[in-house]
Enzyme design. Structure first.
Site, PDB file in Angstrom:
ATOM      1  N   LYS A   4       0.831  -1.215   0.000  1.00 58.87           N
ATOM      2  CA  LYS A   4       0.000   0.000   0.000  1.00 58.87           C
ATOM      3  C   LYS A   4       0.869   1.271   0.000  1.00 58.87           C
ATOM      4  CE  LYS A   4      -2.800   1.026   3.690  1.00 58.87           C
ATOM      5  NZ  LYS A   4      -2.629   2.401   4.169  1.00 58.87           N
ATOM      6  N   SER A   5       1.821   1.332   0.900  1.00 54.61           N
ATOM      7  CA  SER A   5       2.669   2.536   0.978  1.00 54.61           C
ATOM      8  C   SER A   5       3.422   2.775  -0.330  1.00 54.61           C
ATOM      9  CB  SER A   5       3.687   2.398   2.109  1.00 54.61           C
ATOM     10  OG  SER A   5       3.043   2.455   3.346  1.00 54.61           O
ATOM     11  N   ARG A  61       3.047   5.892  -3.373  1.00 53.26           N
ATOM     12  CA  ARG A  61       4.241   6.638  -3.784  1.00 53.26           C
ATOM     13  C   ARG A  61       4.561   6.413  -5.258  1.00 53.26           C
ATOM     14  NH1 ARG A  61       4.058   5.841   1.477  1.00 53.26           N
ATOM     15  NH2 ARG A  61       5.197   7.190   2.913  1.00 53.26           N
ATOM     16  N   GLY A 101      -5.380   8.103   5.126  1.00 53.98           N
ATOM     17  CA  GLY A 101      -4.447   9.058   5.731  1.00 53.98           C
ATOM     18  C   GLY A 101      -3.278   9.325   4.794  1.00 53.98           C
ATOM     19  N   SER A 117       6.509  10.162  11.863  1.00 53.24           N
ATOM     20  CA  SER A 117       5.480   9.890  10.853  1.00 53.24           C
ATOM     21  C   SER A 117       6.078   9.872   9.456  1.00 53.24           C
ATOM     22  CB  SER A 117       4.365  10.943  10.922  1.00 53.24           C
ATOM     23  OG  SER A 117       3.543  10.806   9.779  1.00 53.24           O
ATOM     24  N   GLN A 175       4.377   9.545   6.844  1.00 51.31           N
ATOM     25  CA  GLN A 175       3.490  10.319   5.968  1.00 51.31           C
ATOM     26  C   GLN A 175       3.892  11.787   5.956  1.00 51.31           C
ATOM     27  OE1 GLN A 175      -0.461   9.495   7.412  1.00 51.31           O
ATOM     28  NE2 GLN A 175      -0.475   7.435   6.573  1.00 51.31           N
ATOM     29  N   ASP A 215       1.607  -0.590  11.926  1.00 49.06           N
ATOM     30  CA  ASP A 215       0.405  -1.198  11.332  1.00 49.06           C
ATOM     31  C   ASP A 215       0.188  -2.648  11.781  1.00 49.06           C
ATOM     32  OD1 ASP A 215      -0.153   1.158  10.057  1.00 49.06           O
ATOM     33  OD2 ASP A 215       0.739   0.563   8.151  1.00 49.06           O
ATOM     34  N   ARG A 238      -7.600  -3.109   9.389  1.00 49.29           N
ATOM     35  CA  ARG A 238      -6.637  -4.007  10.047  1.00 49.29           C
ATOM     36  C   ARG A 238      -7.256  -4.730  11.246  1.00 49.29           C
ATOM     37  NH1 ARG A 238      -2.288  -3.216   6.884  1.00 49.29           N
ATOM     38  NH2 ARG A 238      -1.888  -1.065   6.275  1.00 49.29           N
TER      39      ARG A 238
HETATM   40  C1  S3P Z   1       2.257   5.054   6.085  1.00 48.58           C
HETATM   41  C2  S3P Z   1       2.825   5.413   7.259  1.00 48.58           C
HETATM   42  C3  S3P Z   1       2.272   5.044   8.558  1.00 48.58           C
HETATM   43  C4  S3P Z   1       1.253   3.901   8.451  1.00 48.58           C
HETATM   44  C5  S3P Z   1       0.318   4.054   7.287  1.00 48.58           C
HETATM   45  C6  S3P Z   1       1.079   4.202   5.991  1.00 48.58           C
HETATM   46  C7  S3P Z   1       2.890   5.542   4.842  1.00 48.58           C
HETATM   47  O1  S3P Z   1       1.699   6.191   9.102  1.00 48.58           O
HETATM   48  O2  S3P Z   1       0.535   3.762   9.640  1.00 48.58           O
HETATM   49  O3  S3P Z   1      -0.531   2.916   7.176  1.00 48.58           O
HETATM   50  O4  S3P Z   1       2.568   5.023   3.757  1.00 48.58           O
HETATM   51  O5  S3P Z   1       3.719   6.453   4.928  1.00 48.58           O
HETATM   52  P1  S3P Z   1       2.585   7.208   9.987  1.00 48.58           P
HETATM   53  O6  S3P Z   1       4.006   7.057   9.583  1.00 48.58           O
HETATM   54  O7  S3P Z   1       2.088   8.584   9.716  1.00 48.58           O
HETATM   55  O8  S3P Z   1       2.373   6.733  11.393  1.00 48.58           O
END
Ligand code: S3P
Length: 430
Positions: free
Chosen positions: A14-15, A19, A86, A159, A161, A312, A388
């Site tokens: 997913k991450s 990107r 998010g 974070s 993100q 996660d 999750r």
């Molecule tokens: C993610 C970072 C995490 C994670 C999210 C995906 C990302 O959040 O919990 O599911 O793709 O950068 P944080 O790093 O903001 O905690």
């Protein structure tokens, strides 16, 4: 009786998928993306990029993204809908911030309760004009500007993100941006930048802290991206195989990024028999096979220093803890309260309902494992709309003849639409 057996390729990460789409949109031409995760969250990012003028098409199993270069987004005609995601909201707010366009970001109920000021404070310091709802939430209005002031940021909260959002903003700014992470977080953005030959300096400040320096603006040449499979999705079957007797599974193509597979070290410490074999590198990420066999687990203490790397996986680690001998203590989980649900509450309330001794003390979770619990009447598991939580308790339910009833399984498609079919493929009756 049944067990988990066999071998499957898990869906794309997913991450990395978010990107891959965003970086492809910033390239100067066509990028082919293979193994993109087609989940609700990732599709939110894809649709927002289309709203911003990026042509994206599906061809056979791959996606073609026609990048417009950094600073290439055009004024959208409507509010940008992030749904439950998010990652979409934070990364895209960062990405549009250095484009001369006005955008409104909106999300679903859960996302509209999650903090956006954790990112906007940095962008506002650079000069971005941002309006938040109740000073912290979506809907968020932003007036982007390619003349924002590049500067040094010290990240207070761990974070990935927020870090990635600041990097995306910096790609279209003239001058130096420095981001100091007091606690390191997952590094897919940096890995993808290396792969796409986006030059930046990374310095290790100490064991837990890193700085990243960018000098924009950048021109990013297109290069095809192959998305490695998601270790966080694999984690559900890994724990499933550990706790269901006679199980033996092999999961293929998994991203072995160190910032993502800390949960495997935790499970090994608990007594899990897990073997990892690196097979190749895919678009900058190490990838390999993970073999898991049923194991007798024991409770352990998980310190708070690893929490950004386990963020996660706490829900499924809690399921493993429920089947382990003795106590498992997970420390320093304050960030869990700010995820798709308050995950401390979601974990504790559901485990307690089943009959486990599970408590939270401030930001720690303590679970006493037990194999003696038997369920006669059905127990309703509340997911709080959190994918999750839904998948973690679906795995636990396998041990109780499916007597745990998940109140809402539809949220699973947020991160892993193929979860059920992959689980069916691995489930063998004997
Ligand atoms: C993610 C970072 C995490 C994670 C999210 C995906 C990302 O959040 O919990 O599911 O793709 O950068 P944080 O790093 O903001 O905690």
């Amino acid at each position: 009786m049944f067990k988990l057996k066999g071998s499957i390729k898990i869906s794309g990460d997913k991450s990395i998928s978010h990107r891959a789409l965003i970086f492809a949109s910033l390239c100067t031409g066509k990028v082919k993306i293979a193994n993109l995760l087609e989940s609700d969250d990732v599709m939110r990012t894809l649709k927002i990029l289309r709203e911003l003028g990026i042509k994206i098409e599906k061809k056979d199993k791959n996606w073609l993204v026609f990048g417009n270069g950094t600073g290439g987004y055009i004024q959208p005609n409507q509010a940008l809908q992030c749904g439950n995601s998010g990652t979409t909201s934070r990364l895209m707010i960062g990405a549009v911030s250095s484009n001369p366009i006005k955008c409104t970001f909106i999300g679903d109920n859960s996302l509209s309760k999650r903090s956006m000021s954790r990112l906007s404070v940095y962008l506002e310091k650079m000069g971005a004009k941002i309006e938040l709802t109740k000073k912290d939430f979506l809907p968020l209005h932003i007036k982007g500007d390619m003349n924002l002031l590049p500067m040094e940021h010290v990240m207070q909260k761990a974070s990935a993100q927020v870090k990635s959002a600041l990097i995306l903003s910096a790609l279209n700014l003239r001058g130096k941006t420095k981001i100091i992470e007091k606690r390191n977080t997952r590094d897919h953005t940096e890995k993808l930048m290396d792969y796409l030959k986006v030059k930046f300096k990374k310095k290790v400040l100490n064991k837990n802290s890193t700085s990243i320096e960018l000098n924009g603006p950048y021109e990013i040449k297109p290069r095809n991206i192959n998305v490695a499979s998601d270790p966080s999705s694999a984690a559900f079957f890994i724990v499933g195989a550990l706790i269901i007797p006679k199980s033996n599974i092999t999961l293929k193509n998994i991203a072995l990024n160190k910032t993502r597979i800390a949960f495997i070290d935790v499970l090994k410490k608990m007594g899990g028999k897990i073997k990892i074999k690196k097979t190749k590198t895919l678009s900058g990420e190490d990838v390999g096979e993970i073999n898991v066999i049923h194991s007798l687990l024991k409770g352990i203490k998980i310190s708070s220093t690893s929490s950004p790397y386990l963020i996660d996986e706490y829900p499924i680690l809690s399921v493993a803890a429920s089947q382990a001998k003795g106590l498992t203590t997970m420390k320093g989980l304050s960030e869990l309260r700010h995820k798709e649900s308050d995950r401390i509450k979601s974990i504790i309330s559901n485990l307690s309902k089943i009959g486990f001794h599970a408590i939270s003390k401030k930001d720690d979770i303590i679970i006493k494992g037990s194999k003696k619990i038997s369920i006669t009447n059905r127990v309703k598991i509340k997911t709080y709309g959190d994918h999750r939580i839904a998948m973690s308790f679906s795995i636990l339910s396998l041990l109780y003849g499916n007597k745990l009833i998940i109140d809402d399984e539809s949220c699973i498609s947020i991160s892993y639409p193929d979860f059920k079919s992959h689980l069916e493929t691995l489930s063998i009756l004997y």
